[in-house]
Write a protein that holds these residues in place. Structure first.
Motif, PDB file in Angstrom:
ATOM      1  N   ALA A  93       0.827  -1.210   0.000  1.00 22.73           N
ATOM      2  CA  ALA A  93       0.000   0.000   0.000  1.00 22.73           C
ATOM      3  C   ALA A  93       0.859   1.257   0.000  1.00 22.73           C
ATOM      4  O   ALA A  93       0.558   2.230  -0.709  1.00 22.73           O
ATOM      5  CB  ALA A  93      -0.937  -0.007   1.206  1.00 22.73           C
ATOM      6  N   ASP A  94       1.943   1.258   0.789  1.00 20.28           N
ATOM      7  CA  ASP A  94       2.851   2.403   0.791  1.00 20.28           C
ATOM      8  C   ASP A  94       3.523   2.572  -0.564  1.00 20.28           C
ATOM      9  O   ASP A  94       3.703   3.696  -1.052  1.00 20.28           O
ATOM     10  CB  ASP A  94       3.917   2.228   1.879  1.00 20.28           C
ATOM     11  N   ALA A  95       3.913   1.444  -1.168  1.00 18.79           N
ATOM     12  CA  ALA A  95       4.546   1.505  -2.491  1.00 18.79           C
ATOM     13  C   ALA A  95       3.575   2.034  -3.531  1.00 18.79           C
ATOM     14  O   ALA A  95       3.948   2.823  -4.411  1.00 18.79           O
ATOM     15  CB  ALA A  95       5.063   0.117  -2.884  1.00 18.79           C
ATOM     16  N   LEU A  96       2.312   1.621  -3.449  1.00 21.60           N
ATOM     17  CA  LEU A  96       1.311   2.102  -4.405  1.00 21.60           C
ATOM     18  C   LEU A  96       1.058   3.593  -4.224  1.00 21.60           C
ATOM     19  O   LEU A  96       0.896   4.328  -5.212  1.00 21.60           O
ATOM     20  CB  LEU A  96       0.010   1.322  -4.242  1.00 21.60           C
ATOM     21  N   ALA A  97       1.045   4.053  -2.978  1.00 27.34           N
ATOM     22  CA  ALA A  97       0.855   5.490  -2.739  1.00 27.34           C
ATOM     23  C   ALA A  97       1.970   6.294  -3.393  1.00 27.34           C
ATOM     24  O   ALA A  97       1.729   7.353  -3.990  1.00 27.34           O
ATOM     25  CB  ALA A  97       0.801   5.764  -1.237  1.00 27.34           C
ATOM     26  N   TRP A  98       3.191   5.797  -3.306  1.00 29.26           N
ATOM     27  CA  TRP A  98       4.332   6.469  -3.925  1.00 29.26           C
ATOM     28  C   TRP A  98       4.221   6.428  -5.447  1.00 29.26           C
ATOM     29  O   TRP A  98       4.457   7.435  -6.128  1.00 29.26           O
ATOM     30  CB  TRP A  98       5.624   5.829  -3.448  1.00 29.26           C
ATOM     31  N   GLU A  99       3.864   5.259  -5.988  1.00 24.81           N
ATOM     32  CA  GLU A  99       3.684   5.136  -7.428  1.00 24.81           C
ATOM     33  C   GLU A  99       2.609   6.099  -7.935  1.00 24.81           C
ATOM     34  O   GLU A  99       2.737   6.698  -9.000  1.00 24.81           O
ATOM     35  CB  GLU A  99       3.298   3.700  -7.791  1.00 24.81           C
ATOM     36  N   THR A 100       1.558   6.256  -7.166  1.00 22.90           N
ATOM     37  CA  THR A 100       0.478   7.157  -7.551  1.00 22.90           C
ATOM     38  C   THR A 100       0.953   8.602  -7.576  1.00 22.90           C
ATOM     39  O   THR A 100       0.589   9.382  -8.464  1.00 22.90           O
ATOM     40  CB  THR A 100      -0.711   6.994  -6.586  1.00 22.90           C
ATOM     41  N   GLU A 101       1.780   8.967  -6.603  1.00 22.87           N
ATOM     42  CA  GLU A 101       2.348  10.315  -6.596  1.00 22.87           C
ATOM     43  C   GLU A 101       3.201  10.561  -7.831  1.00 22.87           C
ATOM     44  O   GLU A 101       3.162  11.647  -8.429  1.00 22.87           O
ATOM     45  CB  GLU A 101       3.206  10.516  -5.343  1.00 22.87           C
ATOM     46  N   LEU A 102       3.981   9.567  -8.226  1.00 20.74           N
ATOM     47  CA  LEU A 102       4.868   9.711  -9.381  1.00 20.74           C
ATOM     48  C   LEU A 102       4.102   9.645 -10.696  1.00 20.74           C
ATOM     49  O   LEU A 102       4.539  10.213 -11.701  1.00 20.74           O
ATOM     50  CB  LEU A 102       5.938   8.609  -9.361  1.00 20.74           C
ATOM     51  N   GLY A 103       2.974   8.925 -10.702  1.00 23.16           N
ATOM     52  CA  GLY A 103       2.193   8.718 -11.916  1.00 23.16           C
ATOM     53  C   GLY A 103       2.405   7.316 -12.447  1.00 23.16           C
ATOM     54  O   GLY A 103       3.481   7.015 -12.978  1.00 23.16           O
ATOM     55  N   THR A 104       1.416   6.457 -12.293  1.00 19.17           N
ATOM     56  CA  THR A 104       1.595   5.055 -12.677  1.00 19.17           C
ATOM     57  C   THR A 104       1.777   4.868 -14.177  1.00 19.17           C
ATOM     58  O   THR A 104       2.305   3.853 -14.621  1.00 19.17           O
ATOM     59  CB  THR A 104       0.402   4.212 -12.193  1.00 19.17           C
ATOM     60  N   GLY A 105       1.353   5.835 -14.976  1.00 21.16           N
ATOM     61  CA  GLY A 105       1.489   5.715 -16.422  1.00 21.16           C
ATOM     62  C   GLY A 105       2.780   6.274 -16.983  1.00 21.16           C
ATOM     63  O   GLY A 105       2.958   6.325 -18.201  1.00 21.16           O
ATOM     64  N   ARG A 106       3.706   6.651 -16.107  1.00 19.65           N
ATOM     65  CA  ARG A 106       4.949   7.275 -16.575  1.00 19.65           C
ATOM     66  C   ARG A 106       5.838   6.253 -17.296  1.00 19.65           C
ATOM     67  O   ARG A 106       5.677   5.042 -17.146  1.00 19.65           O
ATOM     68  CB  ARG A 106       5.724   7.872 -15.393  1.00 19.65           C
ATOM     69  N   SER A 107       6.799   6.758 -18.054  1.00 20.03           N
ATOM     70  CA  SER A 107       7.769   5.894 -18.710  1.00 20.03           C
ATOM     71  C   SER A 107       8.677   5.270 -17.665  1.00 20.03           C
ATOM     72  O   SER A 107       9.094   5.928 -16.710  1.00 20.03           O
ATOM     73  CB  SER A 107       8.602   6.696 -19.710  1.00 20.03           C
ATOM     74  N   ARG A 108       8.972   3.985 -17.827  1.00 23.47           N
ATOM     75  CA  ARG A 108       9.787   3.244 -16.860  1.00 23.47           C
ATOM     76  C   ARG A 108      11.253   3.312 -17.271  1.00 23.47           C
ATOM     77  O   ARG A 108      11.633   2.832 -18.336  1.00 23.47           O
ATOM     78  CB  ARG A 108       9.329   1.792 -16.789  1.00 23.47           C
ATOM     79  N   VAL A 109      12.062   3.873 -16.407  1.00 20.13           N
ATOM     80  CA  VAL A 109      13.476   4.073 -16.721  1.00 20.13           C
ATOM     81  C   VAL A 109      14.354   3.098 -15.948  1.00 20.13           C
ATOM     82  O   VAL A 109      15.206   2.426 -16.525  1.00 20.13           O
ATOM     83  CB  VAL A 109      13.897   5.525 -16.394  1.00 20.13           C
ATOM     84  N   ARG A 110      14.149   3.014 -14.642  1.00 14.73           N
ATOM     85  CA  ARG A 110      15.028   2.191 -13.812  1.00 14.73           C
ATOM     86  C   ARG A 110      14.612   0.720 -13.793  1.00 14.73           C
ATOM     87  O   ARG A 110      15.449  -0.165 -13.650  1.00 14.73           O
ATOM     88  CB  ARG A 110      15.068   2.731 -12.380  1.00 14.73           C
TER      89      ARG A 110
END
Length: 341
Positions: free
Chosen positions: A300-317
């Motif tokens: 849940a904490d990881a998803l909250a962070w992903e949501t802040e960053l934008g789940t549809g963003r381009s994956r770099v790392r």
């Protein structure tokens, strides 16, 4: 109230350590360049570049600390800190890594496992990360006459994780829940996945350090099967669609990589030499008080962070861009039928 010096404090883990120390009512000073971000409100920032031999002169000459916590990866930084500050701290914690081990194919191996050779140079390249951490450990143990806690962390996850590895899965399931498409997963089933939540780790580093815990400990939680991580990520993200499993050969034909990096499926390990990379004994740290939160809470904490960053963003790392994933899935549908696991 204890006086704590965090060598860092603007990076992810360093900031979490400073925040946890503050929350426990301690006085916190952070020594850092201040370029990676800001320190938690309430801490004192001393700006200094640890590559400068005079970096520690920025600290008050009369200052002593109940605890010093160092999260550095460069041997030169650690060697300089120990030379300058070892006699001015009651307790010392150095955050190392399970990447110091020479082999990653021994399930359940503990802290006695063989290490990589220590790097002699002061600066480690990314490819020399493990050897550099071994050198850092040696500098601390020698400089403190072994009176220090060496915490060999495994995969650190949770809110703020910059690696995109653990967070990829809840983030991707959340994205798929919105667009209605399937999610590509590797046939990894019982492969162990092991981690420590950044909040749990930071709190333990402060508490164990102040209590005088010493020695070398694997700071890591218990391994769980890959399928449990995937199922938890889907559940927390509200995903009820299809998961399409692909074997290593199929993924290899599409250029999908293991574990991390561009066009990868994070946390998946196929190489037999790395099958125990996330399967080490954390029993000693557990006996020393390290506790870990339930999987669902970390997801849940990881998803909250992903949501802040934008789940549809381009994956770099780490991970696959959604369009890339769907293109692979359309090809796989010809090779094998899709279906919910």
């Amino acid at each position: 109230m204890a006086s704590i010096l965090v060598l860092g404090g603007t990076s992810w883990l360093g900031g979490a350590v400073a925040a946890q120390a503050l929350a426990s009512g301690h006085e916190v000073t952070c020594l850092a360049r201040g370029e990676s971000g800001s320190v938690p409100e309430g801490t004192r920032l001393v700006r200094a570049d640890r590559s400068d031999p005079m970096a520690y002169a920025a600290l008050p000459s009369s200052a002593h600390w109940d605890l010093v916590v160092d999260v550095a990866r460069q041997p030169g930084h650690v060697r300089g800190a120990v030379r300058s500050l070892a006699s001015r701290a009651m307790h010392w914690v150095f955050v190392s890594s399970c990447s110091v081990y020479g082999r990653h194919d021994e399930p359940g191996a503990d802290e006695s496992a063989a290490l990589l050779p220590a790097l002699e140079a002061d600066t480690a390249t990314p490819e020399q990360y493990g050897e550099g951490k071994v050198a850092c450990e040696r500098a601390v143990l020698e400089g403190r006459n072994r009176d220090a806690l060496i915490a060999r962390s495994g995969l650190i996850v949770g809110h703020g994780d910059p690696s995109e590895r653990f967070g990829y899965w809840p983030g991707r399931f959340a994205e798929a829940a919105r667009d209605g498409g399937p999610v590509l997963v590797p046939q990894a089933g019982e492969q162990p996945v092991q981690w420590v939540d950044v909040v749990d780790l930071a709190a333990w580093l402060v508490a164990a350090g102040l209590s005088g815990t010493t020695g070398v400990l694997n700071a890591i939680g218990s391994p769980v099967p890959f399928r449990e991580v995937i199922d938890s990520a889907a559940r927390v993200a509200g995903f009820t669609g299809d998961m399409v499993q692909a074997d290593a050969a199929s993924l290899g034909r599409h250029g999908v990589q293991e574990f991390m990096g561009p066009r990868s499926l994070p946390l998946w390990l196929q190489d037999p030499h790395w099958q125990a990379f996330m399967d080490r004994s954390g029993a000693a740290a557990a006996r020393a008080g390290l506790t870990t939160r339930p999987l669902g809470a970390t997801v849940a904490d990881a998803l909250a962070w992903e949501t802040e960053l934008g789940t549809g963003r381009s994956r770099v790392r780490a991970g696959l861009d959604r369009a890339d994933e769907l293109a692979i899935l359309s090809t796989l549908s010809v090779e094998r039928p899709a279906g919910r696991r």
